[in-house]
Motif scaffolding. Sequence first.
Motif, mmCIF file in Angstrom:
data_model
loop_
_atom_site.group_PDB
_atom_site.id
_atom_site.type_symbol
_atom_site.label_atom_id
_atom_site.label_comp_id
_atom_site.label_asym_id
_atom_site.label_seq_id
_atom_site.Cartn_x
_atom_site.Cartn_y
_atom_site.Cartn_z
ATOM 1 N N GLU A 20 -5.357 67.781 30.157
ATOM 2 C CA GLU A 20 -4.325 66.791 30.433
ATOM 3 C C GLU A 20 -3.826 66.975 31.853
ATOM 4 O O GLU A 20 -3.488 68.073 32.264
ATOM 5 N N GLN A 21 -3.799 65.926 32.635
ATOM 6 C CA GLN A 21 -3.266 65.959 33.989
ATOM 7 C C GLN A 21 -2.258 64.836 34.094
ATOM 8 O O GLN A 21 -2.595 63.671 33.977
ATOM 9 N N THR A 22 -1.008 65.169 34.280
ATOM 10 C CA THR A 22 0.045 64.163 34.355
ATOM 11 C C THR A 22 0.495 64.012 35.790
ATOM 12 O O THR A 22 0.878 64.984 36.423
ATOM 13 N N GLY A 23 0.426 62.825 36.309
ATOM 14 C CA GLY A 23 0.847 62.565 37.681
ATOM 15 C C GLY A 23 2.338 62.307 37.788
ATOM 16 O O GLY A 23 3.091 62.453 36.836
ATOM 17 N N GLU A 24 2.754 61.921 38.964
ATOM 18 C CA GLU A 24 4.169 61.621 39.202
ATOM 19 C C GLU A 24 4.564 60.324 38.501
ATOM 20 O O GLU A 24 3.780 59.384 38.434
ATOM 21 N N TRP A 25 5.788 60.272 38.005
ATOM 22 C CA TRP A 25 6.342 59.047 37.440
ATOM 23 C C TRP A 25 7.005 58.269 38.569
ATOM 24 O O TRP A 25 7.750 58.834 39.356
ATOM 25 N N LYS A 26 6.740 56.971 38.652
ATOM 26 C CA LYS A 26 7.296 56.155 39.724
ATOM 27 C C LYS A 26 7.966 54.911 39.153
ATOM 28 O O LYS A 26 7.543 54.382 38.128
ATOM 29 N N ASP A 27 8.996 54.433 39.863
ATOM 30 C CA ASP A 27 9.665 53.218 39.426
ATOM 31 C C ASP A 27 8.933 51.995 39.986
ATOM 32 O O ASP A 27 7.883 52.111 40.610
ATOM 33 N N ALA A 28 9.492 50.802 39.762
ATOM 34 C CA ALA A 28 8.841 49.552 40.165
ATOM 35 C C ALA A 28 8.707 49.416 41.679
ATOM 36 O O ALA A 28 7.905 48.629 42.160
ATOM 37 N N GLU A 29 9.466 50.190 42.432
ATOM 38 C CA GLU A 29 9.371 50.147 43.890
ATOM 39 C C GLU A 29 8.463 51.242 44.444
ATOM 40 O O GLU A 29 8.295 51.354 45.653
ATOM 41 N N GLY A 43 6.677 67.819 36.159
ATOM 42 C CA GLY A 43 6.005 66.814 36.971
ATOM 43 C C GLY A 43 4.700 67.342 37.537
ATOM 44 O O GLY A 43 4.583 68.511 37.885
ATOM 45 N N GLU A 44 3.701 66.490 37.621
ATOM 46 C CA GLU A 44 2.364 66.827 38.108
ATOM 47 C C GLU A 44 1.776 68.019 37.348
ATOM 48 O O GLU A 44 1.275 68.970 37.921
ATOM 49 N N THR A 45 1.851 67.986 36.039
ATOM 50 C CA THR A 45 1.427 69.082 35.175
ATOM 51 C C THR A 45 -0.060 69.009 34.862
ATOM 52 O O THR A 45 -0.590 67.949 34.587
ATOM 53 N N ASP A 46 -0.728 70.148 34.915
ATOM 54 C CA ASP A 46 -2.090 70.295 34.399
ATOM 55 C C ASP A 46 -1.990 71.129 33.135
ATOM 56 O O ASP A 46 -1.264 72.118 33.101
ATOM 57 N N SER A 47 -2.708 70.776 32.109
ATOM 58 C CA SER A 47 -2.657 71.518 30.849
ATOM 59 C C SER A 47 -4.078 71.645 30.308
ATOM 60 O O SER A 47 -4.808 70.664 30.249
ATOM 61 N N TYR A 48 -4.472 72.841 29.918
ATOM 62 C CA TYR A 48 -5.799 73.088 29.360
ATOM 63 C C TYR A 48 -5.623 73.728 27.995
ATOM 64 O O TYR A 48 -4.782 74.604 27.828
#
Length: 78
Positions: free
Chosen positions: A36-45, A56-61
């Motif tokens: 699992e690789q989770t990127g940054e969460w961004k708003d509509a802008e 944030g920006e988590t890698d999980s194995y």
Amino acid sequence: MTGSLVDADNSIGARVSQMFYGKTGKFDYVLSGAYEQTGEWKDAEGDVLPPDYGLGETDSYNGFVKLGYDFTPLTVCS
């Protein structure tokens, strides 16, 4: 798969999982894996939003192996 449609840079996240299992004679097995690789969460802008959970920006194995053996004698039915 997840990501920001406004600003995709560093926001793409994904999860991959696979499992194999079976039995051969008296032996059985289970093999499982995930990534699992989770990127940054961004708003509509396109501005980066801080995650509530702090990862944030988590890698999980993950990995899992299970082996089994049946100790009971084999019986032949006639």
